[in-house]
Design a protein around this motif. Structure first.
Motif, short mmCIF file in Angstrom:
data_model
loop_
_atom_site.label_atom_id
_atom_site.label_comp_id
_atom_site.label_asym_id
_atom_site.label_seq_id
_atom_site.Cartn_x
_atom_site.Cartn_y
_atom_site.Cartn_z
N ALA A 1 -13.15 -5.54 -12.79
CA ALA A 1 -12.45 -6.77 -11.86
C ALA A 1 -11.22 -5.81 -11.62
CB ALA A 1 -11.61 -8.05 -12.90
N ARG B 1 -5.56 -9.02 -7.58
CA ARG B 1 -4.68 -7.59 -7.56
C ARG B 1 -4.25 -6.96 -5.53
NH1 ARG B 1 -4.70 -2.61 -8.81
NH2 ARG B 1 -7.25 -2.87 -9.46
N VAL B 2 -5.52 -8.30 -5.72
CA VAL B 2 -5.85 -7.99 -4.00
C VAL B 2 -4.27 -8.39 -2.92
CG1 VAL B 2 -7.52 -7.52 -1.81
CG2 VAL B 2 -7.88 -7.96 -3.69
N ARG C 1 -13.96 -10.63 -4.47
CA ARG C 1 -13.92 -10.89 -5.23
C ARG C 1 -14.91 -10.80 -6.19
NH1 ARG C 1 -9.71 -12.15 -8.89
NH2 ARG C 1 -9.83 -10.57 -9.44
N ARG C 2 -15.90 -11.79 -5.75
CA ARG C 2 -16.71 -12.53 -7.04
C ARG C 2 -17.66 -11.59 -6.76
NH1 ARG C 2 -20.93 -16.11 -6.25
NH2 ARG C 2 -21.14 -16.83 -8.61
N VAL D 1 -12.69 -4.41 -2.91
CA VAL D 1 -12.14 -5.41 -1.47
C VAL D 1 -11.16 -4.74 -1.03
CG1 VAL D 1 -10.99 -7.42 -1.85
CG2 VAL D 1 -13.12 -7.76 -3.00
N TYR E 1 -17.33 -7.98 -7.77
CA TYR E 1 -17.32 -8.31 -9.32
C TYR E 1 -18.81 -7.80 -9.41
CZ TYR E 1 -16.44 -9.89 -14.35
OH TYR E 1 -16.09 -9.90 -15.13
N HIS E 2 -19.25 -8.59 -9.09
CA HIS E 2 -20.92 -8.25 -9.68
C HIS E 2 -21.50 -7.42 -9.55
CE1 HIS E 2 -21.53 -12.97 -8.73
NE2 HIS E 2 -20.79 -12.95 -10.40
N ASP F 1 -11.55 -4.92 -6.80
CA ASP F 1 -10.14 -5.49 -6.56
C ASP F 1 -10.43 -4.13 -5.12
OD1 ASP F 1 -9.39 -7.99 -7.34
OD2 ASP F 1 -7.50 -7.81 -8.75
N ASP F 2 -9.73 -3.00 -6.18
CA ASP F 2 -10.36 -1.77 -5.20
C ASP F 2 -10.72 -1.55 -4.43
OD1 ASP F 2 -7.37 -1.05 -6.57
OD2 ASP F 2 -9.47 0.68 -7.84
N GLU G 1 -17.28 -15.28 -12.76
CA GLU G 1 -16.19 -14.97 -12.15
C GLU G 1 -15.28 -13.56 -12.81
OE1 GLU G 1 -15.05 -15.91 -9.10
OE2 GLU G 1 -16.70 -17.59 -9.40
N PRO G 2 -14.73 -12.61 -12.09
CA PRO G 2 -13.50 -11.37 -12.93
C PRO G 2 -12.52 -12.10 -13.33
CG PRO G 2 -13.33 -11.39 -10.16
CD PRO G 2 -14.33 -12.91 -10.51
N ASP G 3 -12.97 -11.05 -14.41
CA ASP G 3 -11.97 -11.88 -15.81
C ASP G 3 -10.81 -11.28 -15.41
OD1 ASP G 3 -12.65 -9.23 -15.76
OD2 ASP G 3 -13.85 -8.99 -17.63
N ALA G 4 -9.53 -10.55 -14.66
CA ALA G 4 -8.40 -10.75 -14.02
C ALA G 4 -8.46 -11.23 -13.52
CB ALA G 4 -8.77 -9.20 -14.13
N ILE H 1 -11.74 -13.82 0.20
CA ILE H 1 -10.64 -13.14 -0.46
C ILE H 1 -11.97 -13.60 -2.31
CG2 ILE H 1 -8.97 -12.13 -2.32
CD1 ILE H 1 -7.93 -11.40 0.20
N ARG I 1 -9.66 6.98 0.28
CA ARG I 1 -8.90 8.18 -1.28
C ARG I 1 -9.28 10.10 -0.36
NH1 ARG I 1 -13.16 5.05 -4.81
NH2 ARG I 1 -11.00 3.13 -5.40
#
Lengths: 169, 380
Positions: free
Chosen positions: A30, B24-25, A20-21, A37, A24-25, A34-35, B18-21, A16, B322
Motif C-alpha cells: 500500500a 498518503r497521496v 491506488r487500487r 500514485v 496496489y495490485h 502511494d509512492d 483494496e490497499p490495506d493502509a 485517486i 528520484r
C-alpha cells in the motif's frame, strides 16, 4: 486557484481511489502504491495543460502509472547484501498461508512486465489491445507474456501448496 | 479446485483487494512537484497551493481530514565555485547553510583536499588527503575525520587540528561545541575541541559503534554492532542521561531488522528502516562472486522518522522524481531543483540539511564521468 488547477484537483481527487487500487495490485504494497500514485499525479500535473482537454485522459494516467511501476522495478529499490545464513523470515510463504498471500508471492516472482500484463488483464479486465498500449508493447507480446507469467505462477503455486518438504522454488 | 484447473480470472480473484493502509497521496505536493518540472527550477508558490493552505475544501493531504498543510518552501539551487577542481563531493554544512565543506578529488587513490565555502564563496582549500569535514557550527567551527578514521579533526580559523583520542573520528558538533564520534571504534563525546574524549555508555557485547549526530539539547544518535551481528542497530543517548536502542516498528506485519539514522531535526530522527525482503540461495548469478557465501539476503530500505520524545514511528513517502535531491519537511518530501549549470542527465544527493529545513547542500553526480559538482540549496 485558476480554472485549470481546479480541474486538475477535481479530476485527481476522483481518480485517486482507482489509481491506488491499480498501483496496489501491481506492487502489492500500500505504501509503495502511494509512492507510485504520487509520482503519477505529479507527472500528470506537468502535462495537464497539454492533455486535459484531450480524449484519453484516463488512459494517459494509467499508462503513466504502469510505466512508473515498470521503471521502478527496473531501477530496483532493493538493496542486496551478503549474508552468511538464511534468516528466520526468509524463503517462500509459510505452509497454510491463505490463497491471497501465496498468489501475491507467486506474482512477485514473475518478471515485472509479466506482472503488469497479468494484473491488467485478469484483475482489471482490460482487453489485450488496451494492455499493449499501457505497457508499451505489441498485442502478440501481451499474449506471450500472459502465457509465460501464468505458467510460472501456476508452477510456483502447485509447488508451494504441495506437502513435499522440498518446496523451495 | 487446484491452481491448474482455475481459469485466470478465478485464479486472480483473491488479489482483488483494496490497499490495506490509508492514503498518503498528497495532491498539493504533486502540484508543487509538477510545477518544478514545468519551470525547470523552483519559482514562487502558485496560487493553487496558497488557496489550499488557506483551508479550502479540496486538496491537501488526502489521508488526513484536518486543516490543509502549509505550503512547502521554494528552493533555489546555487552551484558552488570549484577553485579549479573538476570534482568536489559535499561532506558537511552548518545549521544555517552558510558554511559548507567538501572534499575535492574524492575518488580513492587521488590526493584529496578539503574545501570550505562561506556564503557560497571559497574561503579555504586545505591539501589534506583523505580528510573530510562532516559538520559545522553556525560560527564556522567544523569537525571531521580521515578516511581510515585514525584521527578526528577540528577546523577553526582556516586551520585543521587533531582532537585528543588517538584512533578516532568526529562526525558531528552542536552549537555549544560538543563533538561526537568514535574513539577506538566505540561511541565517544568531546565536551569541547580541546577536551579529552569520554566514552558513551553502551550495552555489553558491543563490538563496534559510533555517535553520528548531536542536537543542541545534547541528544545523541549513533549506531552499534553487537556481537558482530548484521545489521547494525540505531542507538539513542538522551539528553537526560538515559540511553538505549530504538525499538523498531513492525512494517506490514514484519518486524524491522534495522534502522540507519541519517539526520535529526526538530525532535525527529530521519532515516531508513530495513526489512527483510527475500532470499536467493547460493548458485544464483551473484554467488560465484562471493566464495563461501551460502545465500544472499535482500533487504529493502523504507524511509521512516522516529520521534525522540514519544518513540513514535512515521512512515515517509519517497519523492516522485528520484533523480532529484530532496529532504523532508515534517513528514512531507521537499524535492530540490537541479543545478542550473548541469548540461546532462544527472542524479542529485542532498548530503546535509539545515536545522530549520531552509537550506541543504549536496552534489550532482553526472551520469557520464562520475564527477561531483557541489550545490547549495536555499529555501524560503
Amino acid at each position: 486557484m485558476n480554472p485549470s488547477d481546479a480541474d486538475y484537483v477535481a479530476y485527481v481527487q476522483g481518480r485517486i481511489p482507482a489509481l491506488r487500487r491499480l498501483a496496489y495490485h501491481l506492487c502489492g504494497d500500500a505504501h509503495h502504491a502511494d509512492d507510485l500514485v504520487q509520482e503519477t499525479i505529479a507527472k500528470l500535473y506537468t502535462a495537464w495543460s497539454r492533455i486535459s482537454a484531450a480524449d484519453g485522459l484516463d488512459q494517459y494516467t494509467r499508462t503513466t502509472l504502469v510505466r512508473a511501476f515498470l521503471d521502478d522495478r527496473r531501477r530496483g529499490w532493493w538493496r542486496v547484501r551478503l549474508f552468511d545464513a538464511v534468516p528466520e523470515h526468509a524463503g517462500p510463504p509459510p505452509s497454510g498461508a491463505e490463497d491471497r498471500v501465496l498468489l501475491r508471492a507467486a506474482l512477485d516472482k514473475v518478471p515485472p512486465r509479466q506482472q503488469a500484463v497479468l494484473v491488467l488483464r485478469f484483475l482489471h479486465d482490460l482487453p489485450v489491445a488496451e494492455v499493449a498500449r499501457l505497457v508499451g508493447c505489441s498485442e502478440g507480446t501481451v499474449k506471450s507474456q500472459t502465457a509465460h507469467g501464468l505458467a510460472t505462477m501456476r508452477r510456483l503455486l502447485v509447488t508451494w501448496s504441495s506437502p513435499s518438504p522440498d518446496r523451495v522454488p | 479446485m487446484s491452481y491448474l484447473e482455475k481459469g485466470p480470472t478465478e485464479l486472480f480473484a483473491p488479489l482483488d483487494a483494496e490497499p490495506d493502509a490509508p492514503s498518503r497521496v498528497d495532491i498539493v505536493a504533486a502540484m508543487a512537484t509538477g510545477r518544478r518540472h514545468k519551470r525547470g527550477r523552483v519559482a514562487a508558490a502558485g496560487a493553487a497551493v496558497v488557496a489550499l493552505a488557506g483551508g479550502t475544501a479540496i486538496g491537501g493531504t488526502l489521508a488526513f481530514s484536518g486543516a490543509a498543510p502549509e505550503p512547502l518552501p521554494d528552493c533555489v539551487a546555487v552551484p558552488l565555485p570549484m577553485a579549479g577542481f573538476s570534482s568536489i563531493d559535499v561532506t558537511g554544512a552548518d545549521p544555517s547553510g552558510r558554511y559548507i565543506a567538501g572534499q575535492a578529488d574524492p575518488v580513492w587513490g587521488q590526493k584529496s583536499s578539503v574545501v570550505v565555502w562561506r556564503d557560497h564563496e571559497i574561503v579555504d582549500v586545505l591539501r589534506r588527503p583523505g580528510v573530510l569535514l562532516s559538520d559545522f557550527t553556525s560560527r564556522g567551527v567544523g569537525v571531521g575525520r580521515d578516511a581510515e578514521q585514525r584521527r578526528a579533526y577540528v577546523y577553526r580559523d582556516g586551520k585543521l587540528a587533531t582532537l585528543d583520542g588517538g584512533p578516532a573520528a568526529a562526525f558531528a558538533v552542536n552549537e555549544d561545541g560538543v563533538i561526537v564520534g568514535s574513539v577506538g571504534d566505540r561511541p565517544a563525546r568531546w565536551a569541547a575541541a580541546g577536551a579529552a574524549p569520554t566514552p558513551l555508555p553502551v550495552p555489553s557485547g558491543v563490538t563496534r559503534g559510533a555517535a553520528t549526530e548531536i542536537t543542541d539539547d545534547g541528544t545523541i544518535v549513533g549506531w552499534l554492532e553487537i556481537d558482530d551481528k548484521f545489521p547494525r542497530q540505531a542507538y539513542l543517548w538522551r539528553a537526560d542521561g538515559t540511553h538505549g536502542p530504538l525499538t523498531l516498528p513492525t512494517v506490514d506485519g514484519e518486524r524491522a531488522v534495522g534502522f540507519e539514522a541519517e539526520s535529526i531535526r526538530d525532535g525527529w530522527i530521519y532515516g531508513q528502516i530495513r526489512v527483510l525482503d527475500k532470499v536467493v540461495t547460493a548458485g544464483g548469478p551473484s554467488a560465484s562472486t562471493a566464495p563461501g557465501v551460502t545465500s544472499l539476503t535482500a533487504f529493502k530500505d523504507l524511509p521512516f522518522r522516529y520521534e525522540v520524545a514519544t518513540g513514535r514511528w512515521d512512515r515517509l513517502s519517497r519523492p516522485a522524481d528520484r533523480s532529484r535531491a530532496f529532504f523532508y519537511v515534517g513528514d512531507r518530501v521537499l524535492s530540490l531543483p537541479p543545478n542550473p549549470e548541469a548540461d546532462e542527465p544527472t542524479y542529485y544527493t542532498a548530503d546535509t540539511v539545515g536545522e530549520d529545513g531552509r537550506s541543504a547542500a549536496g552534489d550532482d553526480n553526472a551520469v557520464s564521468g562520475g564527477l561531483f559538482r557541489p550545490v547549495s540549496w536555499q529555501c524560503e
